[in-house]
Design a protein around this motif. Sequence first.
Motif, PDB file in Angstrom:
ATOM      1  N   PHE A  56      42.553  53.823  73.403  1.00 41.68           N
ATOM      2  CA  PHE A  56      43.373  52.535  73.752  1.00 41.68           C
ATOM      3  C   PHE A  56      44.834  52.994  73.819  1.00 41.68           C
ATOM      4  N   LYS A  57      45.505  52.055  74.449  1.00 46.59           N
ATOM      5  CA  LYS A  57      47.064  52.153  74.530  1.00 46.59           C
ATOM      6  C   LYS A  57      47.393  50.955  74.215  1.00 46.59           C
ATOM      7  N   ALA A  58      48.602  50.552  73.292  1.00 50.67           N
ATOM      8  CA  ALA A  58      49.156  49.498  72.747  1.00 50.67           C
ATOM      9  C   ALA A  58      50.543  49.363  73.025  1.00 50.67           C
ATOM     10  N   THR A  59      51.161  48.326  73.149  1.00 51.55           N
ATOM     11  CA  THR A  59      52.527  48.148  73.162  1.00 51.55           C
ATOM     12  C   THR A  59      52.848  46.767  72.536  1.00 51.55           C
ATOM     13  N   LEU A  74      47.652  45.594  75.438  1.00 48.18           N
ATOM     14  CA  LEU A  74      46.459  46.554  75.033  1.00 48.18           C
ATOM     15  C   LEU A  74      45.631  46.976  76.519  1.00 48.18           C
ATOM     16  N   THR A  75      45.086  48.212  76.420  1.00 43.93           N
ATOM     17  CA  THR A  75      44.533  48.627  77.298  1.00 43.93           C
ATOM     18  C   THR A  75      43.543  49.605  76.845  1.00 43.93           C
ATOM     19  N   ILE A  76      41.996  49.102  76.904  1.00 41.90           N
ATOM     20  CA  ILE A  76      41.248  49.838  76.001  1.00 41.90           C
ATOM     21  C   ILE A  76      40.484  50.673  77.230  1.00 41.90           C
ATOM     22  N   GLN A  77      40.016  52.060  77.246  1.00 46.80           N
ATOM     23  CA  GLN A  77      39.146  52.782  77.974  1.00 46.80           C
ATOM     24  C   GLN A  77      37.728  52.495  77.385  1.00 46.80           C
ATOM     25  N   LEU A  78      37.257  51.961  78.369  1.00 44.50           N
ATOM     26  CA  LEU A  78      35.792  51.674  77.997  1.00 44.50           C
ATOM     27  C   LEU A  78      34.809  52.502  77.664  1.00 44.50           C
ATOM     28  N   HIS A  79      34.935  53.706  78.299  1.00 43.03           N
ATOM     29  CA  HIS A  79      34.111  54.812  78.205  1.00 43.03           C
ATOM     30  C   HIS A  79      33.944  55.270  76.860  1.00 43.03           C
ATOM     31  N   SER A  80      35.073  55.082  76.066  1.00 44.81           N
ATOM     32  CA  SER A  80      35.495  55.453  74.633  1.00 44.81           C
ATOM     33  C   SER A  80      34.460  54.739  73.522  1.00 44.81           C
ATOM     34  N   THR A 124      48.368  34.157  71.661  1.00 50.80           N
ATOM     35  CA  THR A 124      47.647  33.859  72.916  1.00 50.80           C
ATOM     36  C   THR A 124      48.092  34.723  74.220  1.00 50.80           C
ATOM     37  N   GLY A 125      46.888  34.979  75.134  1.00 48.97           N
ATOM     38  CA  GLY A 125      47.110  35.960  76.072  1.00 48.97           C
ATOM     39  C   GLY A 125      45.909  35.877  76.890  1.00 48.97           C
ATOM     40  N   LYS A 126      45.977  36.943  78.041  1.00 53.72           N
ATOM     41  CA  LYS A 126      45.081  37.023  79.061  1.00 53.72           C
ATOM     42  C   LYS A 126      44.353  38.443  78.658  1.00 53.72           C
ATOM     43  N   LEU A 127      42.879  38.153  78.682  1.00 55.03           N
ATOM     44  CA  LEU A 127      41.985  39.141  78.342  1.00 55.03           C
ATOM     45  C   LEU A 127      41.370  39.492  79.669  1.00 55.03           C
ATOM     46  N   THR A 128      41.337  40.485  80.196  1.00 51.67           N
ATOM     47  CA  THR A 128      40.755  40.950  81.644  1.00 51.67           C
ATOM     48  C   THR A 128      39.618  42.034  81.114  1.00 51.67           C
ATOM     49  N   LEU A 129      38.369  41.572  81.587  1.00 54.02           N
ATOM     50  CA  LEU A 129      37.373  42.564  81.289  1.00 54.02           C
ATOM     51  C   LEU A 129      36.139  42.422  82.576  1.00 54.02           C
ATOM     52  N   ARG A 130      35.572  43.524  83.169  1.00 56.97           N
ATOM     53  CA  ARG A 130      35.086  43.536  84.381  1.00 56.97           C
ATOM     54  C   ARG A 130      35.592  42.627  85.510  1.00 56.97           C
TER      55      ARG A 130
END
Length: 189
Positions: A56-59, A74-80, A124-130
């Motif tokens: 993952f990458k986090a700022t 945060l960006t998570i590489q789901l294949h990991s 609070t924030g926006k979570l995007t998945l699929r």
Amino acid sequence: MNSRFPSLCILAAALAFGFFPDAEAARYTQVNETASTISFTYNQFSSRVYGTFGKFKATLDFDTTNPEAGHAALTIQLHSIDVGSEDADTELQKPAWFDTQKYPEATFESTGVKALGDNRYSITGKLTLRGITREVAVPVLLKEESAIGIFDGQLTLKRSDFKVGEGEWGDTVVSDDINIRFRMVAPQR
């Protein structure tokens, strides 16, 4: 006239205008991803399953004197994904689950930070998945140790909100509640 009066006025002005730094103020602008973790738990056939995401990458831009201006992404590489079974890891990448061919990443972008006191915050924030975006509120505790900030947080998501585990998995074999924990480690700047 008291000869200490001018000195007291100068001291009061210095305090009012912030000329003396706050000993407890800290700013965090970088995440040590090697020392940080993202994990999750869920129930499957009434057994608790533990897993992690290894890539993952986090700022981060967070100042303890002005937390409301903070920002995190945060960006998570789901294949990991790793749930302790190569077969399960492969299954979770298929279209019924994360569909990593089409949606290789999950992302979080903060939209607000609220200080709750005692080093506790609500981010609070926006979570995007699929391809589905939901607003989430994440309770976070900041632990400061030797010029390092440890941001501990957890939240519970419903996998059905993101259409994770559809079809034959849409029943109760796997719990709808997924408990996510993270620990982001950031050096003080």
